[in-house]
Scaffold this active site. Structure first.
Site, PDB file in Angstrom:
ATOM      1  N   CYS A 114       0.872  -1.177   0.000  1.00  0.00           N
ATOM      2  CA  CYS A 114       0.000   0.000   0.000  1.00  0.00           C
ATOM      3  C   CYS A 114       0.909   1.227   0.000  1.00  0.00           C
ATOM      4  O   CYS A 114       2.135   1.104   0.128  1.00  0.00           O
ATOM      5  CB  CYS A 114      -0.938  -0.013   1.205  1.00  0.00           C
ATOM      6  SG  CYS A 114      -0.104  -0.295   2.773  1.00  0.00           S
ATOM      7  N   ARG A 164       6.482   3.301 -18.451  1.00  0.00           N
ATOM      8  CA  ARG A 164       5.489   4.372 -18.305  1.00  0.00           C
ATOM      9  C   ARG A 164       5.606   5.076 -16.950  1.00  0.00           C
ATOM     10  O   ARG A 164       4.988   6.102 -16.731  1.00  0.00           O
ATOM     11  CB  ARG A 164       4.076   3.825 -18.514  1.00  0.00           C
ATOM     12  CG  ARG A 164       3.638   2.805 -17.488  1.00  0.00           C
ATOM     13  CD  ARG A 164       2.203   2.329 -17.734  1.00  0.00           C
ATOM     14  NE  ARG A 164       1.870   1.154 -16.956  1.00  0.00           N
ATOM     15  CZ  ARG A 164       1.527   1.150 -15.669  1.00  0.00           C
ATOM     16  NH1 ARG A 164       1.478   2.289 -14.998  1.00  0.00           N
ATOM     17  NH2 ARG A 164       1.262   0.025 -15.039  1.00  0.00           N
ATOM     18  N   HIS A 167       2.960  -7.984  -7.943  1.00  0.00           N
ATOM     19  CA  HIS A 167       1.811  -8.337  -8.780  1.00  0.00           C
ATOM     20  C   HIS A 167       2.109  -9.442  -9.793  1.00  0.00           C
ATOM     21  O   HIS A 167       1.749  -9.352 -10.976  1.00  0.00           O
ATOM     22  CB  HIS A 167       1.276  -7.089  -9.505  1.00  0.00           C
ATOM     23  CG  HIS A 167       1.265  -5.847  -8.658  1.00  0.00           C
ATOM     24  ND1 HIS A 167       1.131  -5.878  -7.267  1.00  0.00           N
ATOM     25  CD2 HIS A 167       1.407  -4.523  -8.971  1.00  0.00           C
ATOM     26  CE1 HIS A 167       1.174  -4.631  -6.804  1.00  0.00           C
ATOM     27  NE2 HIS A 167       1.348  -3.807  -7.797  1.00  0.00           N
ATOM     28  N   ASP A 173      -2.899  -2.438  -2.347  1.00  0.00           N
ATOM     29  CA  ASP A 173      -2.434  -1.421  -3.303  1.00  0.00           C
ATOM     30  C   ASP A 173      -3.162  -0.083  -3.112  1.00  0.00           C
ATOM     31  O   ASP A 173      -3.087   0.790  -3.980  1.00  0.00           O
ATOM     32  CB  ASP A 173      -2.539  -1.895  -4.763  1.00  0.00           C
ATOM     33  CG  ASP A 173      -1.750  -1.006  -5.705  1.00  0.00           C
ATOM     34  OD1 ASP A 173      -0.661  -0.522  -5.308  1.00  0.00           O
ATOM     35  OD2 ASP A 173      -2.212  -0.756  -6.837  1.00  0.00           O
TER      36      ASP A 173
HETATM   37  C1  0GY Z   1       1.469  -0.049  -7.906  1.00  0.00           C
HETATM   38  C2  0GY Z   1       1.299   0.122  -9.337  1.00  0.00           C
HETATM   39  C3  0GY Z   1       1.557   1.209 -10.094  1.00  0.00           C
HETATM   40  C4  0GY Z   1       2.265   2.369  -9.675  1.00  0.00           C
HETATM   41  C5  0GY Z   1       3.414   2.339  -9.033  1.00  0.00           C
HETATM   42  O1  0GY Z   1       5.297   3.282  -8.105  1.00  0.00           O
HETATM   43  C6  0GY Z   1       4.284   3.494  -8.770  1.00  0.00           C
HETATM   44  O2  0GY Z   1       3.985   4.605  -9.210  1.00  0.00           O
HETATM   45  O3  0GY Z   1       3.857   1.194  -8.580  1.00  0.00           O
HETATM   46  C7  0GY Z   1       1.143   1.171 -11.510  1.00  0.00           C
HETATM   47  O4  0GY Z   1       0.981   2.253 -12.119  1.00  0.00           O
HETATM   48  O5  0GY Z   1       0.963   0.046 -12.072  1.00  0.00           O
HETATM   49  O6  0GY Z   1       1.812  -1.131  -7.452  1.00  0.00           O
HETATM   50  O7  0GY Z   1       1.275   0.882  -7.127  1.00  0.00           O
END
Ligand code: 0GY
Length: 293
Positions: free
Chosen positions: A28, A126, A177, A246
């Site tokens: 989280c 990204r 994930h 998350d």
């Molecule tokens: C997550 C997924 C995302 C974002 C990040 O560090 C982050 O900005 O992990 C995503 O955009 O898939 O696990 O928080």
């Protein structure tokens, strides 16, 4: 700046599934408040503020006992919001930081004292600009003596290219994930098989089985297409899996999940009380609070 993604669910339902006593939400985030903890100038998205108090209220609402607060890219290498959450958690939160190669030993030690136990390397184009692998290996070598681990976030199609790097890391390696599988492909097809092989051949590699809302094509609230993938990892590697909400679901387009319904997804992927206890209590406690084991 206005947020460029959906705000988190304002009123998550009470889950029907009761998590085991001592459960850890092991993925989280906290964001800002931006007025106190500004976002990174290099960020690729601007989130809503999501404070430590809101995170701790959600923890209690869902029935969890502890959090692992993971640094997200929108705060770059400025870990102050995450560390502030740890320091105000009464020992009920640990953290995963992002650092550059010039981080000092004093800063690492101070973060350790606050409860940081890992660093995160993000490979999603990204989300981040490129960092050479030798720099990341140098950072891994610096944090290994603290007993920390490395959390890696990547997409399934990049695993072949990243394999040698991941398997050279000197620490435990936690994959976010499930390495973002394409869940429209067969669960026993070559793509996911490679990920399973990574865990089978490398006992220091763990996986988070979180984020059905990011991986699913069939959608909420059942996320049925993600179930076989998460279930396979939970049942094959029951001692090396973690799960997290998350929250507050940064950078998520399409739909915003009800966190209570995400908790109700858990018994579909960890189908016995024994598997649920390992996933939600034993494993995260071993990695983040080993002194209590
Ligand atoms: C997550 C997924 C995302 C974002 C990040 O560090 C982050 O900005 O992990 C995503 O955009 O898939 O696990 O928080």
């Amino acid at each position: 700046m206005d947020p460029d993604w959906l705000p988190f669910h304002p009123n998550p339902s009470k889950p029907a599934f009761q998590v085991p006593a001592g459960a850890v939400d092991a993925h989280c985030h906290v964001f800002g408040p931006a007025a106190q903890f500004p976002f990174s100038p290099e960020r690729k998205y601007t989130p809503c503020d999501a404070s430590k108090d809101q995170l701790f209220a959600l923890r209690d609402h869902l029935g969890f006992s502890r959090n692992v607060v993971v640094q997200a890219t929108c705060h770059g290498n400025d870990n102050r919001a995450m560390v502030d959450a740890l320091l105000h958690s009464q020992g009920r939160a640990r953290g995963v930081a992002s650092v550059s190669r010039d981080v000092t030993d004093d800063v690492l030690r101070a973060m350790h004292a606050a409860g940081v136990r890992g660093v995160r390397f993000n490979f999603l184009k990204r989300l981040v600009d490129f960092t050479p692998k030798e720099v990341l290996l140098e950072i891994a070598g610096r944090i290994a003596p603290l007993g920390w681990h490395v959390v890696v976030y990547f997409e399934a199609q990049d695993l072949p290219e990243l394999w040698d790097f991941f398997t050279a890391l000197p620490t435990a390696v936690v994959v976010d994930h499930m390495g973002r599988p394409d869940v429209t492909k067969p669960v026993d097809g070559p793509g996911f098989e490679l990920f399973v092989r990574l865990l089978r051949e490398h006992p220091n590699v763990w996986s988070k089985v979180s984020c059905p809302e990011r991986l699913s094509k069939s959608g909420p609230p059942a996320y049925d297409d993600v179930v076989p993938f998460a279930r396979r990892i939970v049942e094959t590697f029951p001692d090396r899996v973690l799960w997290g909400t998350d929250w507050p679901h940064p950078n998520l387009k399409g739909h915003m999940p009800d966190d209570g319904k995400l908790v109700d997804f858990l018994p579909k992927i960890a189908v016995t009380p024994e598997l649920q206890r390992r996933l939600l209590v034993d494993n995260p406690m071993r990695l983040y609070w080993p002194e209590e084991n």
